[in-house]
Design a protein around this motif. Structure first.
Motif, PDB file in Angstrom:
ATOM      1  N   VAL A 115     -24.906  21.787   8.374  1.00  0.00           N
ATOM      2  CA  VAL A 115     -24.718  22.706   7.249  1.00  0.00           C
ATOM      3  C   VAL A 115     -24.334  21.889   6.020  1.00  0.00           C
ATOM      4  N   GLN A 116     -24.972  22.199   4.908  1.00  0.00           N
ATOM      5  CA  GLN A 116     -24.753  21.422   3.690  1.00  0.00           C
ATOM      6  C   GLN A 116     -23.796  22.128   2.734  1.00  0.00           C
ATOM      7  N   PRO A 117     -22.837  21.371   2.169  1.00  0.00           N
ATOM      8  CA  PRO A 117     -21.950  21.950   1.148  1.00  0.00           C
ATOM      9  C   PRO A 117     -22.777  22.440  -0.037  1.00  0.00           C
TER      10      PRO A 117
ATOM     11  N   ALA B 189     -19.515  18.503  14.639  1.00  0.00           N
ATOM     12  CA  ALA B 189     -19.563  17.053  14.438  1.00  0.00           C
ATOM     13  C   ALA B 189     -20.735  16.665  13.540  1.00  0.00           C
ATOM     14  N   VAL B 190     -21.889  17.316  13.754  1.00  0.00           N
ATOM     15  CA  VAL B 190     -23.072  17.024  12.924  1.00  0.00           C
ATOM     16  C   VAL B 190     -22.808  17.414  11.469  1.00  0.00           C
ATOM     17  N   SER B 191     -22.192  18.575  11.265  1.00  0.00           N
ATOM     18  CA  SER B 191     -21.861  19.001   9.902  1.00  0.00           C
ATOM     19  C   SER B 191     -20.822  18.074   9.280  1.00  0.00           C
ATOM     20  N   PHE B 192     -19.872  17.600  10.082  1.00  0.00           N
ATOM     21  CA  PHE B 192     -18.874  16.662   9.597  1.00  0.00           C
ATOM     22  C   PHE B 192     -19.530  15.383   9.087  1.00  0.00           C
ATOM     23  N   LEU B 193     -20.615  14.969   9.755  1.00  0.00           N
ATOM     24  CA  LEU B 193     -21.340  13.767   9.348  1.00  0.00           C
ATOM     25  C   LEU B 193     -22.262  14.013   8.151  1.00  0.00           C
ATOM     26  N   GLY B 194     -22.381  15.272   7.746  1.00  0.00           N
ATOM     27  CA  GLY B 194     -23.230  15.595   6.601  1.00  0.00           C
ATOM     28  C   GLY B 194     -24.676  15.830   6.955  1.00  0.00           C
ATOM     29  N   LEU B 195     -24.972  16.049   8.256  1.00  0.00           N
ATOM     30  CA  LEU B 195     -26.355  16.206   8.701  1.00  0.00           C
ATOM     31  C   LEU B 195     -26.667  17.635   9.149  1.00  0.00           C
TER      32      LEU B 195
ATOM     33  N   PRO C 268     -31.549  17.101   6.716  1.00  0.00           N
ATOM     34  CA  PRO C 268     -30.268  17.672   7.139  1.00  0.00           C
ATOM     35  C   PRO C 268     -30.237  19.188   6.957  1.00  0.00           C
ATOM     36  N   SER C 269     -30.000  19.898   8.027  1.00  0.00           N
ATOM     37  CA  SER C 269     -29.859  21.353   7.968  1.00  0.00           C
ATOM     38  C   SER C 269     -29.313  21.842   9.294  1.00  0.00           C
ATOM     39  N   GLN C 270     -28.783  23.046   9.271  1.00  0.00           N
ATOM     40  CA  GLN C 270     -28.266  23.634  10.491  1.00  0.00           C
ATOM     41  C   GLN C 270     -29.367  23.861  11.524  1.00  0.00           C
ATOM     42  N   TRP C 271     -30.551  24.244  11.056  1.00  0.00           N
ATOM     43  CA  TRP C 271     -31.635  24.590  11.967  1.00  0.00           C
ATOM     44  C   TRP C 271     -32.178  23.365  12.685  1.00  0.00           C
ATOM     45  N   SER C 272     -32.386  22.271  11.973  1.00  0.00           N
ATOM     46  CA  SER C 272     -32.887  21.060  12.615  1.00  0.00           C
ATOM     47  C   SER C 272     -31.876  20.531  13.623  1.00  0.00           C
ATOM     48  N   ALA C 273     -30.587  20.579  13.279  1.00  0.00           N
ATOM     49  CA  ALA C 273     -29.555  20.121  14.205  1.00  0.00           C
ATOM     50  C   ALA C 273     -29.488  21.023  15.440  1.00  0.00           C
ATOM     51  N   ALA C 274     -29.571  22.343  15.237  1.00  0.00           N
ATOM     52  CA  ALA C 274     -29.487  23.280  16.354  1.00  0.00           C
ATOM     53  C   ALA C 274     -30.669  23.121  17.304  1.00  0.00           C
ATOM     54  N   LEU C 275     -31.876  22.979  16.761  1.00  0.00           N
ATOM     55  CA  LEU C 275     -33.059  22.830  17.625  1.00  0.00           C
ATOM     56  C   LEU C 275     -33.023  21.506  18.369  1.00  0.00           C
ATOM     57  N   ALA C 276     -32.554  20.440  17.716  1.00  0.00           N
ATOM     58  CA  ALA C 276     -32.447  19.147  18.385  1.00  0.00           C
ATOM     59  C   ALA C 276     -31.434  19.213  19.529  1.00  0.00           C
TER      60      ALA C 276
ATOM     61  N   GLY D 236     -17.157  23.021  10.302  1.00  0.00           N
ATOM     62  CA  GLY D 236     -17.355  21.576  10.331  1.00  0.00           C
ATOM     63  C   GLY D 236     -17.336  20.969   8.941  1.00  0.00           C
ATOM     64  N   VAL D 237     -17.965  21.649   7.994  1.00  0.00           N
ATOM     65  CA  VAL D 237     -17.958  21.189   6.599  1.00  0.00           C
ATOM     66  C   VAL D 237     -16.543  21.211   6.050  1.00  0.00           C
ATOM     67  N   MET D 238     -15.763  22.240   6.379  1.00  0.00           N
ATOM     68  CA  MET D 238     -14.391  22.329   5.898  1.00  0.00           C
ATOM     69  C   MET D 238     -13.535  21.180   6.419  1.00  0.00           C
ATOM     70  N   VAL D 239     -13.733  20.820   7.691  1.00  0.00           N
ATOM     71  CA  VAL D 239     -12.986  19.676   8.231  1.00  0.00           C
ATOM     72  C   VAL D 239     -13.351  18.403   7.479  1.00  0.00           C
ATOM     73  N   SER D 240     -14.648  18.245   7.198  1.00  0.00           N
ATOM     74  CA  SER D 240     -15.105  17.057   6.474  1.00  0.00           C
ATOM     75  C   SER D 240     -14.565  17.032   5.045  1.00  0.00           C
TER      76      SER D 240
END
Length: 295
Positions: free
Chosen positions: A239-241, A231-237, A154-162, A247-251
């Protein structure tokens, strides 16, 4: 020979279709388009200077202030960990906007390159690129982001590249049609007769002439990317707290919603909605203007 218009006149002068400056593309988008552009500009400024504008460290926690409402020095109040919401909102803009920028930059670059190659070479090259794009296009972007997080962590970079991989076929499909139309114009044939290389024609003439379309699509994609990354950050996958991110703030604000303190989720969610809707509206207005200019 001088390049001046989109056909080959009797004098032998070659001209390419006119190009407009990026700022001039905003003309004719209407007041709602200008309002959207103003919101986008404000969001970009906050993303760039947010850490400098934040009045307090975004991760500074004081549980004695958990869920405390707004005060003179903390106008938006505190979250469940006693952290200043205004500071987290300002700092979180950077990661939210940066991730979307990476998605758009990679997908526009890769999609445009594939589309121009397919339109130029045609034949089996076009068939292979189109078939590959259709295959990737069949997978939802969020699914690829989840798979990317599962493989690379889980990271911002892996999610962004995917997500960039998921968006590339969409860009390639849109740009391919425009590149094929541009490829058929007389000035391309005239440049080939002059001995210009395919690389030179593509980079110096074809791509600049479809740039307005690329700008419109990039604007629309930015809104989609910001939504998907949130949405990915909300799911915890993503940006990590405890890193600040909308997205993290909404979660993290879910806890407050259940306890009757919805400020964190509402504030971050409102910021996301404003930015995403503004990008979508401006992108659609630019796209409509592009279509009218070519009709």
């Amino acid at each position: 020979m001088t390049l001046t218009s989109g056909h080959l006149p009797a004098t032998g002068t070659i001209t390419t279709p006119g190009r407009s400056l990026p700022l001039r593309r905003l003309r004719g988008v209407g007041w709602i388009g200008y309002a959207s552009a103003a919101i986008i500009l404000a969001a970009v400024i906050v993303a760039v200077f947010g850490p400098l504008l934040a009045p307090f460290p975004p991760n500074q926690s004081d549980l004695s202030h958990a869920f405390v409402g707004g005060t003179a020095s903390h106008p938006l109040g505190f979250d469940s960990q006693g952290r200043d919401l205004l500071s987290r909102l300002l700092v979180g803009a950077r990661s939210s906007m940066l991730g979307a920028f990476i998605v758009v930059a990679v997908s526009i670059t890769a999609g445009t390159a594939l589309a121009v190659i397919a339109a130029w070479r045609r034949g089996w090259t076009d068939s292979v690129i189109s078939s590959g794009s259709d295959l990737v296009f069949a997978f939802p972007g969020l699914l690829l982001a989840v798979l990317g997080a599962a493989v690379f962590g889980p990271s911002q970079w892996s999610a962004a590249l995917a997500l960039a991989v998921a968006y590339t076929p969409y860009v390639a499909r849109i740009v391919r049609g425009a590149a094929l139309r541009e490829r058929s114009l007389p000035y391309i044939e005239a440049l080939e007769v002059q001995g210009s290389s395919a690389w030179s024609i593509g980079v110096r003439h074809l791509i600049p002439n479809i740039a307005p379309l690329l700008v419109a699509q990039a604007t629309i994609l930015f809104g989609w990317a910001a939504l998907d990354l949130a949405a990915v950050s909300f799911l915890g996958l993503g940006v990590q707290p405890p890193q600040a991110d909308w997205g993290v703030m909404v979660s993290e604000g879910e806890t407050g919603v259940l306890q009757g303190f919805p400020a964190e989720s509402l504030i971050a969610g409102t910021a996301l909605v404003l930015v995403i809707v503004s990008f979508n509206i401006l992108g659609e207005r630019l796209n409509d203007k592009q279509s009218k200019d070519h009709s």
